[in-house]
Design a protein around this motif. Structure first.
Motif, PDB file in Angstrom:
ATOM      1  N   ALA A   1       0.796  -1.235   0.000  1.00 54.96           N
ATOM      2  CA  ALA A   1       0.000   0.000   0.000  1.00 54.96           C
ATOM      3  C   ALA A   1       0.823   1.277   0.000  1.00 54.96           C
ATOM      4  O   ALA A   1       0.303   2.349   0.334  1.00 54.96           O
ATOM      5  N   MET A   2       2.075   1.197  -0.373  1.00 55.73           N
ATOM      6  CA  MET A   2       2.874   2.414  -0.533  1.00 55.73           C
ATOM      7  C   MET A   2       2.512   3.043  -1.875  1.00 55.73           C
ATOM      8  O   MET A   2       2.412   2.353  -2.891  1.00 55.73           O
ATOM      9  N   THR A   3       2.331   4.349  -1.867  1.00 52.09           N
ATOM     10  CA  THR A   3       1.908   5.047  -3.075  1.00 52.09           C
ATOM     11  C   THR A   3       2.949   6.054  -3.537  1.00 52.09           C
ATOM     12  O   THR A   3       3.766   6.542  -2.763  1.00 52.09           O
ATOM     13  N   TYR A   4       2.870   6.328  -4.830  1.00 54.22           N
ATOM     14  CA  TYR A   4       3.724   7.346  -5.456  1.00 54.22           C
ATOM     15  C   TYR A   4       2.856   8.147  -6.400  1.00 54.22           C
ATOM     16  O   TYR A   4       1.971   7.590  -7.074  1.00 54.22           O
ATOM     17  N   TYR A   5       3.098   9.462  -6.457  1.00 50.96           N
ATOM     18  CA  TYR A   5       2.408  10.332  -7.412  1.00 50.96           C
ATOM     19  C   TYR A   5       3.428  11.257  -8.065  1.00 50.96           C
ATOM     20  O   TYR A   5       4.327  11.784  -7.395  1.00 50.96           O
ATOM     21  N   VAL A   6       3.280  11.470  -9.335  1.00 56.06           N
ATOM     22  CA  VAL A   6       4.088  12.485 -10.002  1.00 56.06           C
ATOM     23  C   VAL A   6       3.669  13.845  -9.454  1.00 56.06           C
ATOM     24  O   VAL A   6       2.501  14.054  -9.066  1.00 56.06           O
ATOM     25  N   ASP A   7       4.602  14.769  -9.381  1.00 52.75           N
ATOM     26  CA  ASP A   7       4.328  16.057  -8.730  1.00 52.75           C
ATOM     27  C   ASP A   7       3.100  16.770  -9.292  1.00 52.75           C
ATOM     28  O   ASP A   7       2.327  17.386  -8.551  1.00 52.75           O
ATOM     29  N   SER A   8       2.891  16.660 -10.584  1.00 50.49           N
ATOM     30  CA  SER A   8       1.819  17.426 -11.217  1.00 50.49           C
ATOM     31  C   SER A   8       0.417  16.978 -10.813  1.00 50.49           C
ATOM     32  O   SER A   8      -0.551  17.702 -11.052  1.00 50.49           O
ATOM     33  N   VAL A   9       0.281  15.801 -10.194  1.00 52.47           N
ATOM     34  CA  VAL A   9      -1.051  15.325  -9.804  1.00 52.47           C
ATOM     35  C   VAL A   9      -1.222  15.202  -8.300  1.00 52.47           C
ATOM     36  O   VAL A   9      -2.308  14.862  -7.828  1.00 52.47           O
ATOM     37  N   LYS A  10      -0.176  15.491  -7.536  1.00 55.43           N
ATOM     38  CA  LYS A  10      -0.262  15.372  -6.080  1.00 55.43           C
ATOM     39  C   LYS A  10      -1.370  16.279  -5.544  1.00 55.43           C
ATOM     40  O   LYS A  10      -1.480  17.445  -5.925  1.00 55.43           O
ATOM     41  N   GLY A  11      -2.173  15.718  -4.659  1.00 53.31           N
ATOM     42  CA  GLY A  11      -3.270  16.466  -4.079  1.00 53.31           C
ATOM     43  C   GLY A  11      -4.540  16.455  -4.919  1.00 53.31           C
ATOM     44  O   GLY A  11      -5.587  16.917  -4.460  1.00 53.31           O
ATOM     45  N   ARG A  12      -4.453  15.962  -6.151  1.00 59.65           N
ATOM     46  CA  ARG A  12      -5.626  15.923  -7.031  1.00 59.65           C
ATOM     47  C   ARG A  12      -6.045  14.496  -7.386  1.00 59.65           C
ATOM     48  O   ARG A  12      -7.237  14.233  -7.580  1.00 59.65           O
ATOM     49  N   PHE A  13      -5.088  13.585  -7.505  1.00 59.25           N
ATOM     50  CA  PHE A  13      -5.358  12.199  -7.882  1.00 59.25           C
ATOM     51  C   PHE A  13      -5.148  11.294  -6.675  1.00 59.25           C
ATOM     52  O   PHE A  13      -4.259  11.539  -5.850  1.00 59.25           O
ATOM     53  N   THR A  14      -5.931  10.208  -6.612  1.00 59.63           N
ATOM     54  CA  THR A  14      -5.781   9.218  -5.555  1.00 59.63           C
ATOM     55  C   THR A  14      -5.838   7.822  -6.163  1.00 59.63           C
ATOM     56  O   THR A  14      -6.819   7.475  -6.822  1.00 59.63           O
ATOM     57  N   ILE A  15      -4.794   7.037  -5.915  1.00 62.38           N
ATOM     58  CA  ILE A  15      -4.759   5.659  -6.399  1.00 62.38           C
ATOM     59  C   ILE A  15      -5.153   4.730  -5.261  1.00 62.38           C
ATOM     60  O   ILE A  15      -4.804   4.970  -4.099  1.00 62.38           O
ATOM     61  N   SER A  16      -5.902   3.682  -5.585  1.00 55.20           N
ATOM     62  CA  SER A  16      -6.347   2.748  -4.550  1.00 55.20           C
ATOM     63  C   SER A  16      -6.596   1.384  -5.157  1.00 55.20           C
ATOM     64  O   SER A  16      -6.736   1.241  -6.382  1.00 55.20           O
ATOM     65  N   VAL A  17      -6.653   0.389  -4.291  1.00 56.20           N
ATOM     66  CA  VAL A  17      -6.946  -0.978  -4.707  1.00 56.20           C
ATOM     67  C   VAL A  17      -8.153  -1.457  -3.920  1.00 56.20           C
ATOM     68  O   VAL A  17      -8.210  -1.295  -2.699  1.00 56.20           O
ATOM     69  N   ASP A  18      -9.115  -2.023  -4.619  1.00 58.11           N
ATOM     70  CA  ASP A  18     -10.291  -2.632  -3.987  1.00 58.11           C
ATOM     71  C   ASP A  18     -10.105  -4.143  -4.071  1.00 58.11           C
ATOM     72  O   ASP A  18     -10.345  -4.755  -5.104  1.00 58.11           O
ATOM     73  N   ASN A  19      -9.649  -4.729  -2.976  1.00 56.77           N
ATOM     74  CA  ASN A  19      -9.345  -6.162  -2.998  1.00 56.77           C
ATOM     75  C   ASN A  19     -10.600  -7.016  -3.177  1.00 56.77           C
ATOM     76  O   ASN A  19     -10.549  -8.084  -3.778  1.00 56.77           O
ATOM     77  N   ALA A  20     -11.714  -6.544  -2.659  1.00 61.47           N
ATOM     78  CA  ALA A  20     -12.963  -7.303  -2.777  1.00 61.47           C
ATOM     79  C   ALA A  20     -13.388  -7.428  -4.240  1.00 61.47           C
ATOM     80  O   ALA A  20     -13.931  -8.442  -4.658  1.00 61.47           O
ATOM     81  N   LYS A  21     -13.141  -6.361  -5.018  1.00 62.81           N
ATOM     82  CA  LYS A  21     -13.526  -6.365  -6.429  1.00 62.81           C
ATOM     83  C   LYS A  21     -12.338  -6.658  -7.342  1.00 62.81           C
ATOM     84  O   LYS A  21     -12.498  -6.701  -8.560  1.00 62.81           O
ATOM     85  N   ASN A  22     -11.153  -6.825  -6.740  1.00 57.33           N
ATOM     86  CA  ASN A  22      -9.945  -7.096  -7.519  1.00 57.33           C
ATOM     87  C   ASN A  22      -9.730  -6.037  -8.598  1.00 57.33           C
ATOM     88  O   ASN A  22      -9.460  -6.362  -9.761  1.00 57.33           O
ATOM     89  N   THR A  23      -9.873  -4.785  -8.212  1.00 48.91           N
ATOM     90  CA  THR A  23      -9.671  -3.689  -9.152  1.00 48.91           C
ATOM     91  C   THR A  23      -8.747  -2.645  -8.556  1.00 48.91           C
ATOM     92  O   THR A  23      -8.610  -2.525  -7.344  1.00 48.91           O
ATOM     93  N   MET A  24      -8.119  -1.895  -9.445  1.00 44.07           N
ATOM     94  CA  MET A  24      -7.334  -0.743  -9.053  1.00 44.07           C
ATOM     95  C   MET A  24      -8.038   0.482  -9.608  1.00 44.07           C
ATOM     96  O   MET A  24      -8.549   0.437 -10.736  1.00 44.07           O
ATOM     97  N   ASN A  25      -8.072   1.541  -8.820  1.00 45.13           N
ATOM     98  CA  ASN A  25      -8.789   2.742  -9.230  1.00 45.13           C
ATOM     99  C   ASN A  25      -7.878   3.963  -9.190  1.00 45.13           C
ATOM    100  O   ASN A  25      -6.910   4.018  -8.424  1.00 45.13           O
ATOM    101  N   LEU A  26      -8.212   4.937 -10.010  1.00 45.17           N
ATOM    102  CA  LEU A  26      -7.548   6.234  -9.969  1.00 45.17           C
ATOM    103  C   LEU A  26      -8.634   7.297  -9.950  1.00 45.17           C
ATOM    104  O   LEU A  26      -9.315   7.513 -10.960  1.00 45.17           O
TER     105      LEU A  26
END
Length: 117
Positions: free
Chosen positions: A55-80
């Motif tokens: 669950a360690m995350t990385y964001y390029v500077d231009s999207v920090k504070g605006r984009f959020t990456i996550s994983v839904d293990n129940a649905k086996n999906t990754m979201n942005l």
């Protein structure tokens, strides 16, 4: 053959939001990192955000504070989740899954995100 299936792209006005999702066509037990890349017209592919199996995350500077990456293990999906979108965010977004064990990368087909000013 493993495929990553993306959804959620589209056209939105500046300041709006979109949510991208990515799901593998079959379980990939060895995935260590999942990520979103993007490629704007005339530019190279850019890493936008990534998330590791711990669950360690990385964001390029231009999207920090605006984009959020996550994983839904129940649905086996990754979201942005993309908020406060800017015209500069216009690009084709690609889902990526990396397996350290076999040093393999899997890619989605890409989904277009267009932000109008």
């Amino acid at each position: 053959q493993v495929q990553l299936v993306e959804s959620g792209g589209g056209l939105v006005q500046a300041g709006g939001s979109l949510r991208l999702s990515c799901a593998p066509s079959m379980d990939i037990p060895c995935i260590t990192t999942m990520a979103w890349y993007r490629q704007a017209p005339g530019k190279g592919r850019e890493l936008v955000a990534s998330i590791t199996s711990s669950a360690m995350t990385y964001y390029v500077d231009s999207v920090k504070g605006r984009f959020t990456i996550s994983v839904d293990n129940a649905k086996n999906t990754m979201n942005l989740q993309m908020d406060s979108l800017e015209p500069e965010d216009t690009a084709v977004y690609y889902c990526n899954a990396h397996c350290d064990l076999i040093r393999e990368d899997y890619w989605g087909q890409g989904t277009q995100v267009t932000v109008s000013s």
